[in-house]
Design an enzyme around this catalytic site. Sequence first.
Site, PDB file in Angstrom:
ATOM      1  N   ARG A 144      40.680 -46.385-113.312  1.00 13.15           N
ATOM      2  CA  ARG A 144      40.651 -47.124-112.048  1.00 13.15           C
ATOM      3  C   ARG A 144      39.231 -47.599-111.786  1.00 13.15           C
ATOM      4  NH1 ARG A 144      43.126 -44.405-106.734  1.00 13.15           N
ATOM      5  NH2 ARG A 144      41.253 -43.127-106.783  1.00 13.15           N
ATOM      6  N   SER A 177      52.796 -49.173-107.375  1.00 12.61           N
ATOM      7  CA  SER A 177      52.599 -48.298-106.217  1.00 12.61           C
ATOM      8  C   SER A 177      53.596 -48.648-105.116  1.00 12.61           C
ATOM      9  CB  SER A 177      51.173 -48.451-105.664  1.00 12.61           C
ATOM     10  OG  SER A 177      50.245 -47.895-106.566  1.00 12.61           O
ATOM     11  N   LYS A 194      41.621 -42.265-100.418  1.00 15.23           N
ATOM     12  CA  LYS A 194      42.362 -43.472-100.029  1.00 15.23           C
ATOM     13  C   LYS A 194      42.516 -43.490 -98.519  1.00 15.23           C
ATOM     14  CE  LYS A 194      46.194 -46.258-101.791  1.00 15.23           C
ATOM     15  NZ  LYS A 194      45.413 -47.458-102.015  1.00 15.23           N
TER      16      LYS A 194
END
Length: 206
Positions: A38, A107, A136
């Site tokens: 990521r 997602s 997040k």
Amino acid sequence: MSNPYQLYLVTDENQSVETLVNVVKAAVAGGVTMVQVREKHGDIRSFIDRAAAVKKALKGTSVPLIINDRVDVALAVDADGVHLGQSDMPVITARELLGRDKLLGLSIENEQQLEQAESLPIDYIGLSAIFATPTKTDTVRHWGLNGLAWALQRSSYPVVAIGGINQSNITGVSRTGVHGIALVSAICHADDPEQAARQIKNQLVS
């Protein structure tokens, strides 16, 4: 490998390439079954460099390499697949570019997205976020264990749980029958990522 999603490592974009590679090697030695690179802040060249370094570290392990968000990076390093968010490239377009033999994850943040995913050419979903998490902050909702169990009943795809999962709650998550558990901090920030991965793997309910 019967279930590649079982222990799914998502890398920390703030770690140096050297640290990243060491974490990935240790985590795989400890039992991680899939690795997603990521990179939210870096430029495309540094993303490719990091992905290539991880691919090299995974060589000979049979652990799939997934690229977060960027189909172009996945194609550049010939990764095993891509994981898309809801605001990334449309799934249909991504599938056309990747071909049928690459893994494609999506997602899912709410019930409507879960329903829509059923008609999309994906391989698995990432259900986000199970619990509140410092990594997040823009989370739409927290599913919790009941929401996770509900989603598992309604999705025909393998489900990977992500968000706020750590050694204190992982057994409960695993008991829902979820196909995979994705972790960032619990492994990336552990003093000994190999030992952390091994301990977590042992907590999973098979």
